[in-house]
Motif scaffolding. Structure first.
Motif, mmCIF file in Angstrom:
data_model
loop_
_atom_site.group_PDB
_atom_site.id
_atom_site.type_symbol
_atom_site.label_atom_id
_atom_site.label_comp_id
_atom_site.label_asym_id
_atom_site.label_seq_id
_atom_site.Cartn_x
_atom_site.Cartn_y
_atom_site.Cartn_z
ATOM 1 N N SER A 30 -16.319 -1.104 7.333
ATOM 2 C CA SER A 30 -15.457 -1.125 8.516
ATOM 3 C C SER A 30 -14.057 -1.610 8.146
ATOM 4 O O SER A 30 -13.063 -1.152 8.712
ATOM 5 C CB SER A 30 -16.060 -2.020 9.604
ATOM 6 O OG SER A 30 -16.106 -3.374 9.188
ATOM 7 N N GLY A 31 -13.974 -2.534 7.180
ATOM 8 C CA GLY A 31 -12.674 -2.981 6.703
ATOM 9 C C GLY A 31 -11.920 -1.873 5.988
ATOM 10 O O GLY A 31 -10.712 -1.708 6.163
ATOM 11 N N VAL A 32 -12.650 -1.112 5.178
ATOM 12 C CA VAL A 32 -12.037 0.013 4.469
ATOM 13 C C VAL A 32 -11.498 1.033 5.457
ATOM 14 O O VAL A 32 -10.364 1.525 5.322
ATOM 15 C CB VAL A 32 -13.057 0.674 3.522
ATOM 16 C CG1 VAL A 32 -12.458 1.925 2.880
ATOM 17 C CG2 VAL A 32 -13.485 -0.305 2.436
ATOM 18 N N LEU A 33 -12.287 1.350 6.469
ATOM 19 C CA LEU A 33 -11.859 2.339 7.457
ATOM 20 C C LEU A 33 -10.709 1.811 8.321
ATOM 21 O O LEU A 33 -9.784 2.564 8.657
ATOM 22 C CB LEU A 33 -13.038 2.736 8.343
ATOM 23 C CG LEU A 33 -14.115 3.570 7.641
ATOM 24 C CD1 LEU A 33 -15.311 3.789 8.559
ATOM 25 C CD2 LEU A 33 -13.549 4.919 7.203
ATOM 26 N N ALA A 34 -10.760 0.521 8.655
ATOM 27 C CA ALA A 34 -9.661 -0.066 9.432
ATOM 28 C C ALA A 34 -8.355 0.024 8.652
ATOM 29 O O ALA A 34 -7.295 0.362 9.215
ATOM 30 C CB ALA A 34 -9.978 -1.520 9.773
ATOM 31 N N GLY A 35 -8.421 -0.253 7.351
ATOM 32 C CA GLY A 35 -7.230 -0.133 6.517
ATOM 33 C C GLY A 35 -6.741 1.294 6.419
ATOM 34 O O GLY A 35 -5.528 1.556 6.436
ATOM 35 N N THR A 36 -7.680 2.217 6.341
ATOM 36 C CA THR A 36 -7.320 3.638 6.274
ATOM 37 C C THR A 36 -6.649 4.091 7.567
ATOM 38 O O THR A 36 -5.626 4.791 7.542
ATOM 39 C CB THR A 36 -8.571 4.490 6.015
ATOM 40 O OG1 THR A 36 -9.196 4.060 4.799
ATOM 41 C CG2 THR A 36 -8.207 5.963 5.894
ATOM 42 N N PHE A 37 -7.219 3.679 8.712
ATOM 43 C CA PHE A 37 -6.608 4.015 10.006
ATOM 44 C C PHE A 37 -5.193 3.437 10.095
ATOM 45 O O PHE A 37 -4.274 4.093 10.611
ATOM 46 C CB PHE A 37 -7.463 3.462 11.155
ATOM 47 C CG PHE A 37 -8.813 4.096 11.269
ATOM 48 C CD1 PHE A 37 -9.002 5.432 10.960
ATOM 49 C CD2 PHE A 37 -9.911 3.357 11.684
ATOM 50 C CE1 PHE A 37 -10.255 6.027 11.065
ATOM 51 C CE2 PHE A 37 -11.167 3.937 11.797
ATOM 52 C CZ PHE A 37 -11.345 5.275 11.484
#
Length: 203
Positions: A30-37
């Motif tokens: 979820s952290g990886v995706l939040a950073g990507t967003f």
């Protein structure tokens, strides 16, 4: 009782105590995706501003409204993804997603975050625009550090990183956008990967 059995019992007791006091179902992905967003949203906002006739952001224009919508979408996607992936991880590990530890985690995180959000809006209303990036990073970092005692250790270090970036942003306000990109984009991805490999893929 053999020494191996004794060590095993100690390890089980430690795990039980850890589960009872810490929210350990937080998903690194979820952290990886939040950073990507955040990176995608930042790229879109940068394109909006640089391609406009003025070439800079004003708070009473159409570009600002689009940037604001962009930030809101990034926030909704990040929070929604975090809730979904964390819930999946908790169910997989047969852990409760909503208990006393979760409530303490949320209250510790949300109080400084909401206070910082309100203060940032006040600063914007006073037209002190150059401080907003630093304030967002600082209050977010403080919220992470404050909540870290109820969750995984990497969250605390992410919080310290955000605070440092926020202070640097205050010193160099002209680079506020890039400090924001590093803090909310790159650092989320880095710490998300670290958490994933330590607590999920390997653990």
């Amino acid at each position: 009782m053999s020494s191996e059995d004794y060590l095993k019992d100690i390890s089980e007791i430690k795990n039980l105590m850890n589960k009872s006091t810490r929210f350990i179902s937080l998903s690194g992905l979820s952290g990886v995706l939040a950073g990507t967003f955040a990176l995608i949203g930042a790229a879109y906002a940068y394109w909006l501003v640089t391609s406009s006739k003025r070439g800079y952001l004003i708070l009473d224009g159409k570009i600002f409204n689009l940037v604001l919508i962009d930030l809101i979408l990034v926030f909704i996607l990040s929070v929604g993804t975090a809730i979904y992936l964390t819930t999946l991880k908790a169910r997989k590990n047969n852990e409760r997603i909503w208990d006393a530890t979760t409530k303490r985690l949320l209250s510790s995180f949300l109080v400084p975050l909401i206070a910082g959000g309100i203060y940032t809006l006040i600063i914007l209303k006073q037209q002190r625009y150059g401080q907003t990036g630093a304030l967002m990073l600082l209050f977010y970092g403080l919220a992470l550090v404050n909540a870290s005692k109820y969750t995984l250790g990497y969250v605390k270090y992410l919080g310290y990183t955000e605070i440092i970036l926020g202070l640097l942003c205050a010193v160099y306000p002209g680079f506020g956008f890039w400090f924001w990109v590093i803090g909310f984009g790159v650092m989320h991805i880095v710490y998300g990967i670290l958490m994933y490999f330590k607590y999920e893929r390997i653990g």
